[in-house]
Design an enzyme around this catalytic site. Sequence first.
Site, PDB file in Angstrom:
ATOM      1  N   GLY A  69       0.341  -1.061   0.066  1.00  0.00           N
ATOM      2  CA  GLY A  69      -0.092  -0.173  -0.095  1.00  0.00           C
ATOM      3  C   GLY A  69       0.826   1.596  -0.098  1.00  0.00           C
ATOM      4  O   GLY A  69       1.907   1.381  -0.255  1.00  0.00           O
ATOM      5  N   SER A  70       0.547   2.279   0.778  1.00  0.00           N
ATOM      6  CA  SER A  70       0.959   3.913   0.943  1.00  0.00           C
ATOM      7  C   SER A  70       2.469   3.818   0.843  1.00  0.00           C
ATOM      8  O   SER A  70       3.396   4.272   0.881  1.00  0.00           O
ATOM      9  CB  SER A  70       0.259   4.299   1.235  1.00  0.00           C
ATOM     10  OG  SER A  70      -1.158   4.804   0.540  1.00  0.00           O
ATOM     11  N   SER A  71       2.895   2.916   1.811  1.00  0.00           N
ATOM     12  CA  SER A  71       4.046   2.856   2.737  1.00  0.00           C
ATOM     13  C   SER A  71       4.903   2.110   1.561  1.00  0.00           C
ATOM     14  O   SER A  71       6.419   2.596   2.031  1.00  0.00           O
ATOM     15  CB  SER A  71       4.096   0.754   3.682  1.00  0.00           C
ATOM     16  OG  SER A  71       4.152   0.083   3.218  1.00  0.00           O
ATOM     17  N   PHE A  72       5.045   2.153   0.493  1.00  0.00           N
ATOM     18  CA  PHE A  72       5.433   1.422  -1.070  1.00  0.00           C
ATOM     19  C   PHE A  72       5.430   2.994  -1.381  1.00  0.00           C
ATOM     20  O   PHE A  72       6.909   3.629  -2.190  1.00  0.00           O
ATOM     21  CB  PHE A  72       5.158   1.320  -1.864  1.00  0.00           C
ATOM     22  CG  PHE A  72       6.147   0.262  -2.441  1.00  0.00           C
ATOM     23  CD1 PHE A  72       7.164   0.072  -2.395  1.00  0.00           C
ATOM     24  CD2 PHE A  72       5.740   0.696  -4.416  1.00  0.00           C
ATOM     25  CE1 PHE A  72       8.751  -1.089  -3.440  1.00  0.00           C
ATOM     26  CE2 PHE A  72       6.596  -0.532  -5.047  1.00  0.00           C
ATOM     27  CZ  PHE A  72       7.854  -0.785  -4.916  1.00  0.00           C
ATOM     28  N   LYS A  73       5.160   4.556  -1.026  1.00  0.00           N
ATOM     29  CA  LYS A  73       5.607   5.819  -1.906  1.00  0.00           C
ATOM     30  C   LYS A  73       6.506   5.912  -1.161  1.00  0.00           C
ATOM     31  O   LYS A  73       6.929   6.641  -2.546  1.00  0.00           O
ATOM     32  CB  LYS A  73       3.815   6.972  -1.662  1.00  0.00           C
ATOM     33  CG  LYS A  73       2.361   6.249  -1.653  1.00  0.00           C
ATOM     34  CD  LYS A  73       1.535   6.942  -1.415  1.00  0.00           C
ATOM     35  CE  LYS A  73       0.536   6.485  -1.337  1.00  0.00           C
ATOM     36  NZ  LYS A  73      -0.882   7.147  -1.223  1.00  0.00           N
TER      37      LYS A  73
END
Length: 747
Positions: free
Chosen positions: A481-485
């Site tokens: 999810g957004s932890s990959f941004k």
Amino acid sequence: MKRIFLLLTAVVIVVGAGVLIFNGVKKLLPAIGEEKAEKEPETPEELLLYYMACIEDGKYDEMYRMLDAQTRSEISEEAFAERNKKIYEGIEAADVRVTVTQAQESGSQAATVFYDTTMDSVAGEISFSNQAVFLKRTGEEEGYPYALVWEDSLIFPGLTAYDKVKVTRDEAARGTIVDRNGRLLAGRGTGSSVGLVPGKMPDNEEGLPGETEVMDSQAELGGETAQSRVEDTSEAVEAEEENESVIRLAELLGVSTESIRKKLSAKWVKPDSFVPIKTIQKLTDQELMAEYPSEETIRKKELQDALLAIPGVLITDVEIRDYPLGKAAAHLTGYIQQVTAEDLEKHPGEGYRSNSVIGRSGMELLYEKELKGRDGCEISIVDEQGNKKATLARITKRDGETIQLTIDAGLQQALYEAYAEDKSCSVAMDPYTGEILALVSTPSYDSRDFIYGMSQTLWDSLNEDERMPLYNRFRQKLCPGSSFKPIIAAIGLDTGAIDPNEDYGNVGLSWQKDASWGNYYVTTLHAYDPVVLKNALIYSDNIYFAKAALRIGEKDLTASLDKLGFGQEIPFEISLAPSQYSNEEGIDSEIQLADSGYGQGQVLVNPIHLAALYTGFANDGNVLKPRLRYQSDAKPEFWLEQAYTQDTARLIEEAMEQVIASPHGTGRSAYREDILLAGKTGTAEIKQSKTDTTGTELGWFCVFTPQKNADRPILLLTMTEDVKGRGGSGYVVGKSKEVLNYYFSRE
């Protein structure tokens, strides 16, 4: 036993003044298990080599057939076979090498063969010189031209019919596993051995088996005298009906009555013997004295009282392999079990015996070789009184090593307690050395259950539990999810696809590139201005990062992720699932590419890999190699040097500081006045389709101390399943804050 190698070198036969030299043996000896040789052994030296070759497959009957008539009149074939079998197989003789050094005739009816023997054994190599006498057979006798005059000393020089060959073992202590501060994670502990004393059991008139001379710590091999060489044993007698004590004990311990009866019927058991049935957790003095005992303590006390109420039951202390952190570290430490027949076959010559243990998972398996150590063993000849006459071979005991990990046991325990009821995993590490401080997977199991004896009921419950307590989540790959941004941001900056100051424009809470996407839209939760990189990270804007991924392009994105270790083995002591950006070789559509920009699509990342990638933001763009083995002078080791440029790393780190510090940041709940923190949240949707409303969500939070001079540097990454309806990633932020409070405030 292994193939016996036969060597015949420069054999000299003295016949009067003449000398006959043999340079080798052609096909004189029948190979064991093969067709008969072209020529049978005829000379004394050939017969000796054949006799020694028969040891290989235990052809003691053939060896006996080679003996002279006088020897056969003094010892029966059964006693001969038993004597040789006990000794050769008892010492685990293998790879026997024989070299004939000389053969000398004594008149016309006898010959003496001198030879050297070397063999491997359970206590190492045994070497000796010996001699054998052969008598020429008369015309009326059947068999080979010469007969062997056998004595016990033919097995080992100096051995008589009244001596025994004794194998004495000195068991090595298994090494311990400790944390960075020396706190025990796996090692020696004390349990309670529950057993029966047959003589104190009611209705025990059936009798017990006799005593055997072979014990666990030592075995005396081939000790019969010439007059009586058959061991006297008695048969085990089983009760026709199960004793009530056995039935009640089986119920309380969760074992079968059959297993108890089998243990009671062992040959070594006497009326006053303590026969161990099962090991259970020890009820400590501290637990007994507790003013407010826990439910676990009460349960243990009730079990102990019920056991002691059974006639014949005795409970005694026993040394066990203990795991003090229990469920908190089970997926990390793993556990040991008794070796199986398959283990013994898989590890020949490595010192395992039927009563050995072996690491099955975790650190116990990873460092099995170091932890196992090496048992001491001595093979000696002893006389009738037990006095040692000679030592044939000896291996000195070497205890297992102490394995010190980088783990912080207190932090490990705190993380487990915070997430014990969740399906979750956490990785804590020092962001400036790469040392792993904690590895937790919940729910968990207790490694001690494998030591005490896993009941079928407990085993079934662990396997049938839908939360999968045996499943090690920190080894898997998961949707980030957004932890990959932050990773996408770094790739965009370094490829030049992203201008951090460019305003992408506020397009609302849903967006699609064009009508070619049909009904598919990227959605986000917050509208804000200006839509620049820093704010996109603070607000965790899916639309911004979908657009960023499209600007980067499939080719540059996949190439960059390849350089960051995707699809590769992660350099770590524990084997981990490799991260991926697609189920296929590449990203095959614009929608998949856009979704990949905010950690969805087919992106799956291992938590330890993702934590390592975050270290690059704290180390000027250099990604550290995670490590688990402790070193007193820990120095960082780069895994991916300059994974990001220094400017990129600093820019993203500053933005992640605002994710925590800004009132609008998704990680605001973790903010502290006293310690600067940086981080990123993430919520990953796991569902079958865009319109699926039954799917679940994974919550992520990665937080770290961005200052190298921090008193207690830490990078903490946690993933928790099923956070939908529980606050999403906010649930994980709250739990992580509790753990950080403990970590920063403890003495």
